[in-house]
Design an enzyme around this catalytic site. Structure first.
Site, PDB file in Angstrom:
ATOM      1  N   GLU A  24     -40.835  -6.124  -7.352  1.00 44.67           N
ATOM      2  CA  GLU A  24     -39.737  -7.080  -7.784  1.00 44.67           C
ATOM      3  C   GLU A  24     -41.126  -7.727  -9.300  1.00 44.67           C
ATOM      4  O   GLU A  24     -42.273  -7.331  -9.281  1.00 44.67           O
ATOM      5  CB  GLU A  24     -39.265  -8.141  -7.181  1.00 44.67           C
ATOM      6  CG  GLU A  24     -40.401  -9.071  -6.461  1.00 44.67           C
ATOM      7  CD  GLU A  24     -40.446 -10.350  -5.979  1.00 44.67           C
ATOM      8  OE1 GLU A  24     -40.017 -10.949  -6.631  1.00 44.67           O
ATOM      9  OE2 GLU A  24     -40.968 -10.348  -4.810  1.00 44.67           O
ATOM     10  N   LYS A 162     -41.870 -16.541   4.087  1.00 50.14           N
ATOM     11  CA  LYS A 162     -42.555 -17.520   3.887  1.00 50.14           C
ATOM     12  C   LYS A 162     -42.474 -18.834   4.802  1.00 50.14           C
ATOM     13  O   LYS A 162     -41.284 -19.089   5.316  1.00 50.14           O
ATOM     14  CB  LYS A 162     -42.177 -18.535   2.271  1.00 50.14           C
ATOM     15  CG  LYS A 162     -42.944 -17.227   1.447  1.00 50.14           C
ATOM     16  CD  LYS A 162     -42.524 -17.683  -0.264  1.00 50.14           C
ATOM     17  CE  LYS A 162     -41.073 -16.942  -0.169  1.00 50.14           C
ATOM     18  NZ  LYS A 162     -40.605 -17.242  -1.786  1.00 50.14           N
TER      19      LYS A 162
HETATM   20  N1  PSU Z   1     -42.715 -14.057  -2.052  1.00 51.45           N
HETATM   21  C1  PSU Z   1     -43.633 -14.221  -2.864  1.00 51.45           C
HETATM   22  N2  PSU Z   1     -44.030 -14.705  -3.863  1.00 51.45           N
HETATM   23  C2  PSU Z   1     -42.817 -14.811  -4.786  1.00 51.45           C
HETATM   24  C3  PSU Z   1     -41.471 -14.722  -4.088  1.00 51.45           C
HETATM   25  C4  PSU Z   1     -41.013 -14.249  -3.228  1.00 51.45           C
HETATM   26  O1  PSU Z   1     -45.308 -13.510  -1.804  1.00 51.45           O
HETATM   27  O2  PSU Z   1     -42.620 -15.590  -6.062  1.00 51.45           O
HETATM   28  C5  PSU Z   1     -40.064 -14.740  -4.628  1.00 51.45           C
HETATM   29  C6  PSU Z   1     -39.673 -13.405  -4.758  1.00 51.45           C
HETATM   30  O3  PSU Z   1     -38.675 -13.389  -5.842  1.00 51.45           O
HETATM   31  C7  PSU Z   1     -38.572 -14.769  -3.852  1.00 51.45           C
HETATM   32  C8  PSU Z   1     -37.614 -15.310  -4.448  1.00 51.45           C
HETATM   33  O4  PSU Z   1     -37.166 -13.248  -3.931  1.00 51.45           O
HETATM   34  O5  PSU Z   1     -39.290 -15.930  -4.536  1.00 51.45           O
HETATM   35  C9  PSU Z   1     -36.951 -16.237  -3.582  1.00 51.45           C
HETATM   36  O6  PSU Z   1     -36.963 -16.970  -4.049  1.00 51.45           O
HETATM   37  P1  PSU Z   1     -35.405 -18.200  -3.796  1.00 51.45           P
HETATM   38  O7  PSU Z   1     -36.428 -18.741  -2.159  1.00 51.45           O
HETATM   39  O8  PSU Z   1     -35.253 -19.119  -4.481  1.00 51.45           O
HETATM   40  O9  PSU Z   1     -34.220 -17.747  -2.861  1.00 51.45           O
END
Ligand code: PSU
Ligand code: MN
Length: 311
Positions: A24, A162
């Site tokens: 990604e 996370k």
């Molecule tokens: N995990 C990481 N760093 C990130 C992300 C995930 O270690 O930047 C990003 C990924 O692209 C994931 C997104 O899909 O954060 C999720 O964001 P949200 O909670 O807004 O869906």
């Protein structure tokens, strides 16, 4: 369907039935600081190659969907001056139509990877269910990553979600949406910066070959879609639990104080962890994503091998 610009090397590997791993771009543009992100991008592509697979970093540039980026395109994704927007799955149509530059999240990347014929995808942390806003009992901030996994036949390797999320609610939702979660050499769901959370998993695999076998069976079983392979952060990079808990409490307070919401929540929290820990979380983040992408490549190699012997 929108055509996907598939890099020559990726196209050739797919046509030959060789292993390909999707990567990604949001983690590069929004998850890591400038400079460091470019080095990580390079490292991720290298470890995929070392494991015998071809990397396909996914992004939208000038409204065009790309699977597999050139060095110059990676430079662009990692340069804050490019102003890439964060693209979840729902944002693909608008970004394509309006000729935008954007970095795809897990949800956006999974959809594109599948459409391009790529089944395995490595990342850092999957999005999940956020903690409720002050005054609320439940949160409606649920990452589209979960739905994407429930609807797209891909195997995603992550170190859990996370720790700033509601892990219990995330696991419950994955169960509701019929996404199997496999612990990689663990019986517990990993805690992103920490190797373990208190949550036990129903399934465990101990080798890339086992993971590949589960994915191959799962995507052919009736009514099934994605699989989450949960790989704990390498032990030497695990964060001190006290530091972690302090950063987390401060981060949640910061969100409240600044009224941060929606798609800004994850980048703001990650940035807080990175600055407040003096870079400790950054090293941890890099180590875990490198380890996940390596494992994804190993699984993709096993999968390609199994498919070629069947034919
Ligand atoms: N995990 C990481 N760093 C990130 C992300 C995930 O270690 O930047 C990003 C990924 O692209 C994931 C997104 O899909 O954060 C999720 O964001 P949200 O909670 O807004 O869906
Ligand atoms: Mn969200």
């Amino acid at each position: 369907m929108t055509s996907i610009a598939i890099a020559d090397e990726v196209r050739a590997a797919l046509a030959a039935g060789q292993a390909v791993v999707a990567l990604e771009s949001t983690i590069l543009s929004h998850g890591l600081p400038p400079g460091r992100n470019r080095k990580v991008a390079q490292r991720l592509e290298s470890v995929v190659r070392e494991a015998g697979a071809v990397p396909a970093t996914i992004a939208v540039l000038d409204g065009k969907v790309w699977a597999g980026l050139s060095q110059a395109q990676l430079d662009r994704v990692c340069d804050p001056e490019s102003g890439l927007v964060k693209l979840s799955r729902r944002d693909l149509g608008p970004a394509i139509a309006l000729g935008q530059d954007g970095a795809t999240t897990v949800a956006g990347t999974a959809a594109i990877a599948h459409a391009a014929g790529i089944g395995v995808f490595g990342t850092g942390g999957l999005g999940g269910v956020h903690l409720p806003l002050p005054g609320r009992v439940t949160s409606w901030d649920v990452s589209a990553d979960l739905d994407a996994l429930a609807e797209t036949p891909v195997l995603i390797v992550s170190s859990g979600v996370k720790s700033v999320l509601d892990i219990e609610a995330t696991l419950e939702l994955l169960e509701t949406r019929s996404v199997p979660v496999l612990g990689y050499r663990t019986d517990h769901f990993p805690g992103f910066y920490l190797r373990e959370s208190e949550h036990e998993l129903s399934w465990r695999v101990d080798t890339p070959a086992q993971a590949a076998k589960v994915f191959a069976a799962h995507r052919q079983a009736p009514g099934q879609a994605g699989v989450l392979l949960a790989n704990p952060i390498p032990a030497e990079f695990e964060m001190d639990r006290e530091l972690h808990d302090r950063l987390l409490a401060d981060g949640i307070q910061l969100l409240k104080d600044q009224g941060v919401q929606g798609r800004d929540v994850t980048p703001v929290l990650l940035e807080h962890f990175h600055t407040a820990s003096g870079g400790v979380s950054l090293d941890a983040n890099e180590a875990l994503v490198v380890s996940n992408v390596t494992l994804a490549a190993q699984v993709a190699v096993e999968l390609a091998g199994a498919e070629s012997t069947r034919q």
